[in-house]
Motif scaffolding. Structure first.
Motif, PDB file in Angstrom:
ATOM      1  N   HIS A  73       1.970  24.339  -6.630  1.00 45.37           N
ATOM      2  CA  HIS A  73       2.704  23.398  -7.593  1.00 45.37           C
ATOM      3  C   HIS A  73       3.434  22.518  -6.764  1.00 45.37           C
ATOM      4  N   GLU A  74       4.286  23.004  -5.739  1.00 42.10           N
ATOM      5  CA  GLU A  74       5.334  21.973  -5.081  1.00 42.10           C
ATOM      6  C   GLU A  74       4.534  20.771  -4.159  1.00 42.10           C
ATOM      7  N   LEU A  75       3.483  21.422  -3.780  1.00 44.63           N
ATOM      8  CA  LEU A  75       2.812  20.223  -2.932  1.00 44.63           C
ATOM      9  C   LEU A  75       2.278  19.284  -3.636  1.00 44.63           C
ATOM     10  N   GLU A  76       1.798  19.599  -4.791  1.00 44.93           N
ATOM     11  CA  GLU A  76       1.113  18.635  -5.759  1.00 44.93           C
ATOM     12  C   GLU A  76       2.080  17.816  -6.555  1.00 44.93           C
ATOM     13  N   ALA A  77       3.338  18.517  -6.702  1.00 45.94           N
ATOM     14  CA  ALA A  77       4.530  17.595  -7.443  1.00 45.94           C
ATOM     15  C   ALA A  77       5.255  16.847  -6.601  1.00 45.94           C
ATOM     16  N   ARG A  78       5.309  17.147  -5.283  1.00 46.55           N
ATOM     17  CA  ARG A  78       6.192  16.284  -4.307  1.00 46.55           C
ATOM     18  C   ARG A  78       5.419  15.463  -3.470  1.00 46.55           C
ATOM     19  N   TYR A  79       4.208  15.647  -3.195  1.00 42.73           N
ATOM     20  CA  TYR A  79       3.949  14.871  -2.148  1.00 42.73           C
ATOM     21  C   TYR A  79       2.434  13.935  -2.576  1.00 42.73           C
ATOM     22  N   ASP A  80       2.147  12.725  -2.104  1.00 46.78           N
ATOM     23  CA  ASP A  80       1.052  12.148  -2.520  1.00 46.78           C
ATOM     24  C   ASP A  80       0.111  12.322  -1.769  1.00 46.78           C
ATOM     25  N   GLY A  88       4.890  18.754   4.253  1.00 50.04           N
ATOM     26  CA  GLY A  88       5.594  19.090   3.121  1.00 50.04           C
ATOM     27  C   GLY A  88       5.562  20.807   2.900  1.00 50.04           C
ATOM     28  N   ALA A  89       4.332  21.439   3.698  1.00 46.14           N
ATOM     29  CA  ALA A  89       4.116  22.833   3.319  1.00 46.14           C
ATOM     30  C   ALA A  89       5.239  23.361   4.088  1.00 46.14           C
ATOM     31  N   PHE A  90       5.716  22.928   5.209  1.00 50.59           N
ATOM     32  CA  PHE A  90       7.101  23.678   5.783  1.00 50.59           C
ATOM     33  C   PHE A  90       8.351  23.177   5.049  1.00 50.59           C
ATOM     34  N   GLU A  91       8.255  22.340   4.351  1.00 49.30           N
ATOM     35  CA  GLU A  91       9.543  22.227   3.596  1.00 49.30           C
ATOM     36  C   GLU A  91       9.523  22.873   2.172  1.00 49.30           C
ATOM     37  N   VAL A  92       8.278  23.183   1.687  1.00 44.00           N
ATOM     38  CA  VAL A  92       8.265  24.101   0.536  1.00 44.00           C
ATOM     39  C   VAL A  92       8.500  25.301   1.210  1.00 44.00           C
ATOM     40  N   GLN A  93       8.021  25.904   2.338  1.00 44.28           N
ATOM     41  CA  GLN A  93       8.519  27.198   2.737  1.00 44.28           C
ATOM     42  C   GLN A  93       9.857  27.493   2.789  1.00 44.28           C
ATOM     43  N   GLY A  94      10.630  26.207   3.373  1.00 44.01           N
ATOM     44  CA  GLY A  94      11.848  26.301   3.553  1.00 44.01           C
ATOM     45  C   GLY A  94      12.897  26.296   2.075  1.00 44.01           C
ATOM     46  N   LEU A  95      12.145  25.913   1.050  1.00 45.21           N
ATOM     47  CA  LEU A  95      12.884  26.067  -0.143  1.00 45.21           C
ATOM     48  C   LEU A  95      13.526  27.397  -0.385  1.00 45.21           C
TER      49      LEU A  95
END
Length: 174
Positions: A73-80, A88-95
């Motif tokens: 969900h986060e990868l699709e919503a946040r990154y184009d 972004g996968a690292f950022e999502v894990q960091g959330l």
């Protein structure tokens, strides 16, 4: 009506297991505490999960599913772009690291004191495989061309990815 009650009791058991196992560890929490915390009868645990191992498996599978769903969900919503999603996968894990009550990776924690060859080991391996495949797929979508290379004797794969091109800061001398 009994089916709805059974489903609700199963959900309460899973929620109690999630809270207690994550906070205190799979091995240190007995089924009596999970049952009391969920407010159900012992027979309900056994009819829903068969055993503590069944409950542990369901707990880890639920954590895996929630992590995969959140990541997707986060990868699709946040990154184009594919490259943005890979980073972004690292950022999502960091959330999750900033969430109240974060206590580290549930799979590492559960594995730390679990006997080898059990349900924890299998669930942790399934999670690691998913992570490897996630990053491999993201890297390929971002332009990586190489296939995974088996690492001799470990059952693991390593990935050869193209090195980023660096622009030289110094003028070229010919």
């Amino acid at each position: 009506m009994p089916q709805a009650r059974s489903t609700a009791a199963r959900a309460r058991l899973l929620a109690a297991a999630n809270e207690l196992f994550y906070a205190e560890g799979v091995q240190s929490v007995g089924i009596g505490r999970v049952i009391a915390h969920a407010g159900v009868a012992k027979a309900t645990l056994y009819s829903a999960f068969g055993s503590k191992d069944g409950l542990v498996r369901a707990y880890l599978q639920a954590r895996h599913a929630a992590t995969a769903e959140r990541m997707s969900h986060e990868l699709e919503a946040r990154y184009d772009t594919p490259k943005e999603r890979l980073v972004g996968a690292f950022e999502v894990q960091g959330l999750s690291f900033t969430e109240p009550g974060f206590r580290g990776c549930a799979f590492i924690s559960a594995s730390a004191d679990a006997p080898p060859g059990g349900v924890v080991e299998q669930a942790a391996q399934d999670y690691r495989t998913w992570l490897h495949e996630l990053f491999f797929d993201l890297a390929q979508q971002a332009g990586a061309k190489d296939e995974p290379v088996p690492t001799a004797g470990t059952g693991r794969r390593r990935y050869k990815l193209p090195r980023p091109r660096r622009a030289s800061l110094a003028p070229r001398i010919t």
